[in-house]
Design a protein around this motif. Structure first.
Motif, PDB file in Angstrom:
ATOM      1  N   ILE A 148       1.025  -6.947  -2.941  1.00 54.08           N
ATOM      2  CA  ILE A 148      -0.242  -6.777  -1.810  1.00 54.08           C
ATOM      3  C   ILE A 148      -0.622  -7.929  -1.766  1.00 54.08           C
ATOM      4  CG2 ILE A 148      -2.518  -5.776  -1.323  1.00 54.08           C
ATOM      5  CD1 ILE A 148      -1.277  -3.473  -2.681  1.00 54.08           C
ATOM      6  N   LYS A 149      -1.045  -8.854  -2.682  1.00 53.72           N
ATOM      7  CA  LYS A 149      -1.532 -10.082  -2.807  1.00 53.72           C
ATOM      8  C   LYS A 149      -0.734 -11.046  -1.911  1.00 53.72           C
ATOM      9  CE  LYS A 149      -4.365 -10.164  -6.844  1.00 53.72           C
ATOM     10  NZ  LYS A 149      -4.685 -10.888  -8.164  1.00 53.72           N
ATOM     11  N   ALA A 150       0.717 -10.915  -2.198  1.00 53.44           N
ATOM     12  CA  ALA A 150       1.633 -11.789  -1.442  1.00 53.44           C
ATOM     13  C   ALA A 150       1.763 -11.447   0.006  1.00 53.44           C
ATOM     14  CB  ALA A 150       3.126 -11.881  -2.273  1.00 53.44           C
ATOM     15  N   LYS A 151       1.498 -10.101   0.596  1.00 57.46           N
ATOM     16  CA  LYS A 151       1.466  -9.853   1.744  1.00 57.46           C
ATOM     17  C   LYS A 151       2.908  -9.119   2.164  1.00 57.46           C
ATOM     18  CE  LYS A 151      -2.756 -11.533   2.556  1.00 57.46           C
ATOM     19  NZ  LYS A 151      -3.767 -10.530   2.456  1.00 57.46           N
ATOM     20  N   THR A 152       3.407  -8.567   1.004  1.00 53.89           N
ATOM     21  CA  THR A 152       4.707  -8.326   1.387  1.00 53.89           C
ATOM     22  C   THR A 152       5.152  -7.251   0.181  1.00 53.89           C
ATOM     23  OG1 THR A 152       5.641  -9.863   2.888  1.00 53.89           O
ATOM     24  CG2 THR A 152       7.261  -8.362   1.721  1.00 53.89           C
ATOM     25  N   ILE A 153       5.395  -6.033   0.296  1.00 55.61           N
ATOM     26  CA  ILE A 153       5.662  -5.009  -0.819  1.00 55.61           C
ATOM     27  C   ILE A 153       6.958  -4.396  -0.377  1.00 55.61           C
ATOM     28  CG2 ILE A 153       4.353  -3.263   0.369  1.00 55.61           C
ATOM     29  CD1 ILE A 153       3.792  -2.329  -2.487  1.00 55.61           C
ATOM     30  N   MET A 574      -3.571   2.129  -3.116  1.00 54.44           N
ATOM     31  CA  MET A 574      -3.035   0.886  -2.646  1.00 54.44           C
ATOM     32  C   MET A 574      -3.842   0.458  -1.361  1.00 54.44           C
ATOM     33  SD  MET A 574       0.956   2.091  -3.119  1.00 54.44           S
ATOM     34  CE  MET A 574       1.820   0.606  -2.405  1.00 54.44           C
ATOM     35  N   ALA A 575      -4.376   1.128  -0.665  1.00 53.67           N
ATOM     36  CA  ALA A 575      -5.413   0.569   0.633  1.00 53.67           C
ATOM     37  C   ALA A 575      -6.621  -0.019   0.007  1.00 53.67           C
ATOM     38  CB  ALA A 575      -5.763   2.017   1.287  1.00 53.67           C
ATOM     39  N   SER A 576      -7.166   0.822  -1.359  1.00 56.14           N
ATOM     40  CA  SER A 576      -8.156  -0.066  -2.103  1.00 56.14           C
ATOM     41  C   SER A 576      -7.793  -1.309  -2.748  1.00 56.14           C
ATOM     42  CB  SER A 576      -8.502   1.000  -3.172  1.00 56.14           C
ATOM     43  OG  SER A 576      -9.151   2.232  -2.561  1.00 56.14           O
TER      44      SER A 576
END
Length: 590
Positions: A148-153, A574-576
Motif C-alpha cells: 500500500i505504501k508503494a501504491k501497488t498491491i 486495508m482502507a484504514s
C-alpha cells in the motif's frame, strides 16, 4: 409462505440485500460511530453518505444509545440492532432483529416460537459480523502494508471451484471478484492487481505437489487454465506472480467420507505455509475455512458433514496458532444453514452421573459418581452422553497401593472416540514414589504417542488423592495437579469432538476416580438456520440455479451472505492502512 421463507426474505431485504456485493450492511462501529455521550452526528452522516454511494441499504448498530441531532439522505437506509436507540433529537428508529416476530403474532404460538428462533439466530449472525471486523485486525499484514505504501498491491487467490467461481451466472457473483472490486474502490490512489489461480476439483495436496504441472489439455494428473504455462507446477505459478497477499481457500475436496481427514489437512497447511515463507517477498495470507456440503438425504451426497466441520476447524486453529488472517466462511455458513456458531461458545457446568458412564463395565465398579477399576479388567468406560471439544474437565484420583513396592497407574481419556482415538492422561508412580504425568495421543488401534510429560513430587506409594484438571482449548492442552500446572502444549493430533472417560490400566485395582465434572464450552445457536438448503445451494442436484449446484456451490445471494462479512472486514482494514499512509505523507502523523 412458510415462516422460514418470510424471515429469509425479511433478512435478505432488511438486513442484507445479498444479491449484490454492495448490499451488505455496514457496521457502525467500524466507521467511528459509537454509543455514549459524544455527538455522533457527523460520523453517522458520513456513513449514511457512504452507504448511499455504495448502494448499501442497511447500517448495523451495536447495543447502546447514539447521540445524533439530525441526518439527511437517510430515507433509503435501515438501521438495525438489538438494544440500540438514538438520542439527541434525531427521530430515526433502530429496528431490533427480534422485531420481525411482531409481524407474525397472528400466526399462532408455534409460528411465533419459530420466528423467535430465527430472530435469535439473526442476532448470532450479527455477532459474527462484529467478530469479523475485530478478527480482521489480528493477523500479519506486513507485506500488504508495504505494498500500500508503494501504491501497488498484488493479490493471488488459490483454491478450488468455490473460489474459482465455477457455475455462477455472472462474474460479479464470484467472491474473489467482489472483494477486488470493493478493495479497488476503497484504496484510492493504490493500484490493485489480482490473479485467481484457483482450479476446480483440486485439493491442497495438488497445490503442494511440485510435480502437479500444467498440460494442455489437462489430464487426471495435471491441470490447465488460460493463465497457466505448460510444464510449470500449480504452486510455481503463484510464486512467480510474487503476490503481496494470498487468499488461500481449500478444504471441500479434502474430506470425502473420512471423518478424521483434518490431520492430513493440517499437515498440508503446514507444507503450504513453509512454501509461502520461502518466497523472496513473503506474502501475507488470508485463510478461508471451507463451507459445508449439502446435508439433504435425497441427494445421497457422500461427503462427511462431521469431517468437513473438523477440516474447517483445523484451518481455523492453524491460522490462529501462526497469526494468519482468517476469513471464516465456514462460520457464516453454519450460522445461516445449521443454526449453530462453530466459533462461539458458552460455558455449561455439569457433573457426570454414573448413569451416563458406559463401556466395558467388567473392568470397573460404579458406585454413585465413583469409578473403581477391577483387577484383570481391560477396556474403557466413557461419559457417552456428551461429546465435547473445548472444556474444563476435573476429577479426583485416589491411589491405594497395598504396599510400598507396587507401581500404580491411573488413565483417563478425553476427546476420545473409538474410531478416531483421543488424548490419554496417565498418572504413574516412578521408582521414587513420585507421580509421573504423561499426555499421549491414543490412536484408534490402541497405540500411543507421547506429547507431554512432567513429574509431580508426591508420595503415590502410600494412600494419596490427587485433584486433576484438564483444560482443552483448540490446539492448547494444559494439565494441572492439585492446582499446579504441570503440562502446557500445543498439539493438532486430536481436533475432533469426543468423550471424557476412564481407561483401565494393568493394575488398576489401586486407583479410584471420583467427582468427575466438566465445564463444557458449547456452541451458540438453537439449530434453526436462517436459510434453507435450497436457498443456499439451489433446489435440485445437479442444477445451476442462481449459480448453486445443489450440493457444494452456493447461489449468488448465499455467496454474498457467507463471504461478504469476513472479506469486507479486510477491505476496511486495508482502507484504514491506506488512510494511515496518506496521513503520514501529508505530515498529519509522524
Amino acid at each position: 409462505m412458510k415462516v422460514s421463507e418470510r424471515l429469509s426474505s425479511a433478512l435478505m431485504s432488511a438486513q442484507i440485500n445479498a444479491r449484490t456485493w454492495a448490499g451488505m450492511g455496514y457496521n457502525a462501529s467500524a466507521y467511528g460511530v459509537y454509543p455514549g455521550t459524544d455527538d455522533m452526528t457527523a460520523a453517522l452522516q458520513a456513513l449514511v453518505n457512504k452507504a448511499n454511494d455504495d448502494g448499501v441499504k442497511t447500517i448495523i448498530m451495536p447495543p447502546g444509545q447514539y447521540r445524533v441531532t439530525s441526518l439527511s439522505n437517510d430515507s433509503g437506509i435501515t438501521f438495525v440492532g438489538d438494544n440500540a436507540s438514538f438520542i439527541g433529537g434525531y427521530t430515526g428508529i433502530i429496528y431490533p432483529f427480534g422485531s420481525l416476530i411482531a409481524t407474525l403474532n397472528e400466526l399462532g404460538e408455534e409460528v411465533v416460537a419459530d420466528a423467535k428462533r430465527h430472530a435469535d439466530m439473526a442476532a448470532i449472525y450479527d455477532r459474527a459480523l462484529i467478530d469479523s471486523a475485530s478478527n480482521a485486525n489480528i493477523g500479519r499484514m506486513t507485506a500488504t502494508m508495504a505494498a500500500i505504501k508503494a501504491k501497488t498491491i498484488k493479490i493471488a487467490f488459490v483454491g478450488d471451484s468455490i473460489t474459482e467461481g465455477l457455475g455462477l451466472w455472472t462474474s460479479d457473483d464470484v467472491y474473489a471478484n467482489r472483494f477486488i472490486a470493493k478493495l479497488t474502490k476503497a484504496l484510492t490512489g493504490v493500484t490493485v492487481q489480482s490473479q485467481n489461480f484457483s482450479v476446480a476439483g483440486r485439493a491442497i495436496v495438488n497445490f503442494n505437489n511440485e510435480a502437479y504441472v500444467a498440460t494442455n489439455p489437462e489430464t487426471s494428473t495435471s491441470f490447465w487454465r488460460p493463465w497457466a504455462t505448460v510444464g510449470k507446477s500449480w504452486r510455481q505459478h503463484v510464486k512467480d506472480y510474487a503476490p503481496d497477499l494470498v487468499i488461500f481457500a481449500f478444504g471441500m475436496n479434502s474430506v470425502g467420507t473420512n471423518v478424521y481427514a483434518y490431520r492430513d489437512f493440517y499437515q498440508a497447511l503446514s507444507v503450504s505455509k513453509v512454501y509461502f515463507d520461502g518466497f523472496t517477498k513473503v506474502p501475507d495470507l488470508i485463510m478461508v475455512p471451507t463451507i459445508m456440503p449439502t446435508a439433504r438425504p435425497e441427494f445421497d451426497y457422500p461427503q462427511s458433514q462431521e469431517g468437513t466441520v473438523y477440516v474447517a476447524r483445523a484451518n481455523r486453529e492453524f491460522a490462529r496458532f501462526y497469526n494468519i488472517n482468517i476469513a471464516d466462511a465456514n462460520r457464516m455458513f453454519m450460522i445461516l444453514r445449521d443454526g449453530t456458531d462453530p466459533d462461539g461458545t458458552y460455558g455449561y457446568l455439569e457433573g457426570i452421573p454414573s448413569a451416563s458412564l458406559q463401556g466395558d463395565t467388567s473392568a470397573f465398579n460404579l458406585t454413585g459418581g465413583t469409578v473403581k477399576q477391577i483387577v484383570g479388567g481391560s477396556g474403557f468406560i466413557v461419559r457417552n452422553t456428551r461429546k465435547s471439544y473445548n472444556a474444563d474437565l476435573t476429577y479426583n484420583v485416589k491411589f491405594s497401593p497395598p504396599n510400598s513396592t507396587d507401581n500404580v497407574v491411573s488413565q483417563t481419556v478425553y476427546r476420545y472416540t473409538a474410531e478416531g482415538g483421543g488424548y490419554l492422561i496417565q498418572l504413574m508412580s516412578n521408582s521414587a514414589g513420585n507421580c509421573v504425568i504423561q499426555l499421549y495421543y491414543l490412536t484408534a488401534d490402541g497405540s500411543v504417542s507421547l506429547k507431554g510429560q512432567a513429574t509431580y513430587s508426591t508420595a503415590l506409594l502410600v494412600e494419596t488423592t490427587l485433584s486433576v484438571k484438564i483444560v482443552t482449548r483448540g490446539l492448547r492442552q494444559t494439565l494441572s495437579i492439585n492446582g499446579t500446572q504441570m503440562i502446557d502444549i500445543y498439539e493438532y493430533a486430536v481436533l475432533h469432538d469426543g468423550y471424557f472417560g476412564v481407561r483401565s490400566s494393568f493394575n488398576g485395582i489401586y486407583t479410584t476416580v471420583s467427582t468427575l465434572q466438566g465445564v463444557y464450552l458449547l456452541q451458540y445457536g438453537n439449530g434453526t438456520g436462517l436459510l434453507t438448503e435450497a436457498e443456499m445451494f439451489g433446489e435440485t442436484y445437479p442444477s445451476n440455479q442462481g449459480g448453486g449446484n445443489g450440493i457444494n456451490h452456493l447461489t449468488g445471494p448465499a455467496y454474498a451472505m457467507v463471504y461478504e462479512p469476513p472479506f469486507m472486514a479486510y477491505v476496511d482494514r486495508m482502507a484504514s492502512m491506506a488512510n494511515l499512509v496518506k496521513a503520514k505523507e501529508v505530515g498529519m502523523l509522524t
